[in-house]
Design a protein around this motif. Structure first.
Motif, PDB file in Angstrom:
ATOM      1  N   VAL A  20       0.845  -1.194   0.000  1.00  0.00           N
ATOM      2  CA  VAL A  20       0.000   0.000   0.000  1.00  0.00           C
ATOM      3  C   VAL A  20       0.882   1.247   0.000  1.00  0.00           C
ATOM      4  O   VAL A  20       1.926   1.297   0.648  1.00  0.00           O
ATOM      5  CB  VAL A  20      -0.962   0.009   1.202  1.00  0.00           C
ATOM      6  N   ARG A  21       0.464   2.246  -0.751  1.00  0.00           N
ATOM      7  CA  ARG A  21       1.232   3.482  -0.846  1.00  0.00           C
ATOM      8  C   ARG A  21       1.178   4.241   0.479  1.00  0.00           C
ATOM      9  O   ARG A  21       0.108   4.399   1.077  1.00  0.00           O
ATOM     10  CB  ARG A  21       0.682   4.350  -1.973  1.00  0.00           C
ATOM     11  N   ALA A  22       2.324   4.713   0.936  1.00  0.00           N
ATOM     12  CA  ALA A  22       2.387   5.449   2.195  1.00  0.00           C
ATOM     13  C   ALA A  22       1.730   6.816   2.042  1.00  0.00           C
ATOM     14  O   ALA A  22       1.799   7.432   0.976  1.00  0.00           O
ATOM     15  CB  ALA A  22       3.832   5.621   2.635  1.00  0.00           C
ATOM     16  N   PRO A  23       1.081   7.320   3.095  1.00  0.00           N
ATOM     17  CA  PRO A  23       0.579   8.698   3.053  1.00  0.00           C
ATOM     18  C   PRO A  23       1.725   9.678   2.860  1.00  0.00           C
ATOM     19  O   PRO A  23       2.872   9.382   3.197  1.00  0.00           O
ATOM     20  CB  PRO A  23      -0.080   8.881   4.425  1.00  0.00           C
ATOM     21  N   ALA A  57      -5.769   5.404  -2.691  1.00  0.00           N
ATOM     22  CA  ALA A  57      -6.399   4.092  -2.840  1.00  0.00           C
ATOM     23  C   ALA A  57      -5.309   3.024  -2.886  1.00  0.00           C
ATOM     24  O   ALA A  57      -4.229   3.258  -3.416  1.00  0.00           O
ATOM     25  CB  ALA A  57      -7.248   4.048  -4.105  1.00  0.00           C
ATOM     26  N   PRO A  58      -5.571   1.829  -2.368  1.00  0.00           N
ATOM     27  CA  PRO A  58      -4.533   0.797  -2.349  1.00  0.00           C
ATOM     28  C   PRO A  58      -4.349   0.066  -3.677  1.00  0.00           C
ATOM     29  O   PRO A  58      -3.396  -0.696  -3.824  1.00  0.00           O
ATOM     30  CB  PRO A  58      -5.012  -0.161  -1.258  1.00  0.00           C
ATOM     31  N   LEU A 126      -4.978   0.991   5.131  1.00  0.00           N
ATOM     32  CA  LEU A 126      -4.205   1.434   6.286  1.00  0.00           C
ATOM     33  C   LEU A 126      -5.033   1.308   7.558  1.00  0.00           C
ATOM     34  O   LEU A 126      -6.268   1.407   7.534  1.00  0.00           O
ATOM     35  CB  LEU A 126      -3.797   2.901   6.140  1.00  0.00           C
ATOM     36  N   PHE A 127      -4.351   1.112   8.670  1.00  0.00           N
ATOM     37  CA  PHE A 127      -4.931   1.324   9.989  1.00  0.00           C
ATOM     38  C   PHE A 127      -4.395   2.665  10.499  1.00  0.00           C
ATOM     39  O   PHE A 127      -3.379   3.170  10.006  1.00  0.00           O
ATOM     40  CB  PHE A 127      -4.573   0.197  10.949  1.00  0.00           C
ATOM     41  N   VAL A 128      -5.067   3.231  11.506  1.00  0.00           N
ATOM     42  CA  VAL A 128      -4.658   4.555  11.978  1.00  0.00           C
ATOM     43  C   VAL A 128      -4.843   4.648  13.482  1.00  0.00           C
ATOM     44  O   VAL A 128      -5.752   4.030  14.068  1.00  0.00           O
ATOM     45  CB  VAL A 128      -5.457   5.666  11.260  1.00  0.00           C
TER      46      VAL A 128
END
Length: 258
Positions: A20-23, A57-58, A126-128
Motif C-alpha cells: 500500500v502506498r504510504a501517506p 487508494a490501495p 491502512l490502519f490509523v
C-alpha cells in the motif's frame, strides 16, 4: 511509516495491505494544480491545502452503478463483480498469516455497498491511531478539483480511542458509466484535530457583534491596518499577509519573497 522517525507523533498510520502506498504530507500547491498567483500570494489557500496528509487508494479499481446495483473491477481482474462486500485481492490470506490466531478470519473488507443506494464504504489499506486527545478528520483533498461522478463524505474519528481501518464513505452520482479510482491521485486528506477544537462547549458558544455601530475601536484599527493602509501606500506591497505568516512560522527570520 516508522513512528520512531518522530517521537510521539499526533497521528500514526499502519500499513496493512501489502505494498500500500504510504501517506504523504498534503501539498501547498495541491500537486501543482493551484494557479501560480494563488500559490505565491494566498497563504490562506496554501495553509488549507497543506493541512494534513494525502492518503491514496490501495489499488486501481473501477465502480459502476446502475441506480440499483453496483459492480466493480480492479487492475488485473478478468471480469466485473457484483458488489456487496469485497475483500482486497489476496488480503485475507495475508491478514491471517500476520494476525494472532484468535483474530484470523476478521480481515476488514476493502469495499462494502451499504444499504443506502449508491453508498460505498472504502478501505484505504491502512490502519490509523492518534495521540491521546487527538482525532482525525477524513475529508476530500482540500482544493483539489473533484470528480463529478462521486462525492466523498467527511467524518471525524476519535482514533486515540479507536484503533482500526482508515475508511472513507463515498456516494456515487453518475449511473451507467465506469468511475475510476487511481493510486496516483489522493483519495482523501487526513487532518489532525485536537478534541477540544470541536467540543460542544466551544462550538455552542461564539461571539457576535450584530452591527457596525457596535464595533469596538480596536476592530476599526485592525481594519485600517489590514485593508486601508496597504491601499494608501505609494507602492502597494503584494502578498503582505503571506509574508507575515511565513515570517512567524520561521521564528521571525527575514522573508525574502511575498
Amino acid at each position: 511509516m516508522n513512528p520512531a522517525h518522530q517521537p510521539n507523533p499526533a497521528v500514526t498510520f499502519y500499513g496493512a495491505v501489502p505494498g500500500v502506498r504510504a501517506p504523504i504530507r498534503a501539498d501547498a500547491s495541491v500537486l501543482g494544480t493551484l494557479p501560480s498567483r494563488g500559490f505565491q500570494y494566498c497563504e490562506a489557500l496554501r495553509s488549507a491545502s497543506s493541512f494534513g496528509w494525502y492518503v491514496f487508494a490501495p489499488i486501481d479499481f473501477t465502480l459502476q452503478w446502475d441506480g440499483s446495483q453496483i459492480i466493480w473491477t480492479y487492475r488485473g481482474a478478468k471480469a466485473w463483480y457484483p458488489l456487496t462486500s469485497a475483500q482486497f485481492p489476496g488480503f485475507s490470506a495475508a491478514f491471517d498469516r500476520a494476525a494472532p490466531k484468535h483474530l484470523r478470519g476478521f480481515a476488514p473488507p476493502f469495499l462494502t455497498a451499504v444499504t443506502e443506494p449508491g453508498i460505498v464504504q472504502l478501505w484505504t489499506g491502512l490502519f490509523v491511531q492518534s495521540r491521546e486527545d487527538w482525532s482525525i478528520l477524513v475529508r476530500p483533498p482540500a482544493n483539489l478539483p473533484r470528480s463529478l461522478a462521486y462525492d466523498l463524505y467527511e467524518g471525524i474519528v476519535e482514533s486515540d480511542r479507536w484503533f482500526g481501518p482508515l475508511f472513507t464513505n463515498l456516494r456515487l452520482i453518475k449511473t451507467d458509466v465506469p468511475i475510476e479510482f487511481s493510486t496516483e491521485t489522493p483519495l482523501v486528506q487526513v487532518q489532525p484535530l485536537h478534541r477540544s477544537t470541536y467540543a460542544d462547549d466551544v462550538l455552542n458558544h461564539f461571539g457576535l457583534v450584530a452591527g457596525m455601530e457596535e464595533y469596538p475601536a480596536r476592530t476599526w484599527s485592525q481594519y485600517e491596518e489590514t485593508m486601508v493602509k496597504p491601499n494608501l501606500a505609494p507602492v502597494r506591497p503584494i502578498g503582505t499577509y503571506a509574508a507575515e505568516v511565513r515570517k512567524r512560522r520561521r521564528g521571525g527570520c527575514p522573508v525574502h519573497s511575498a
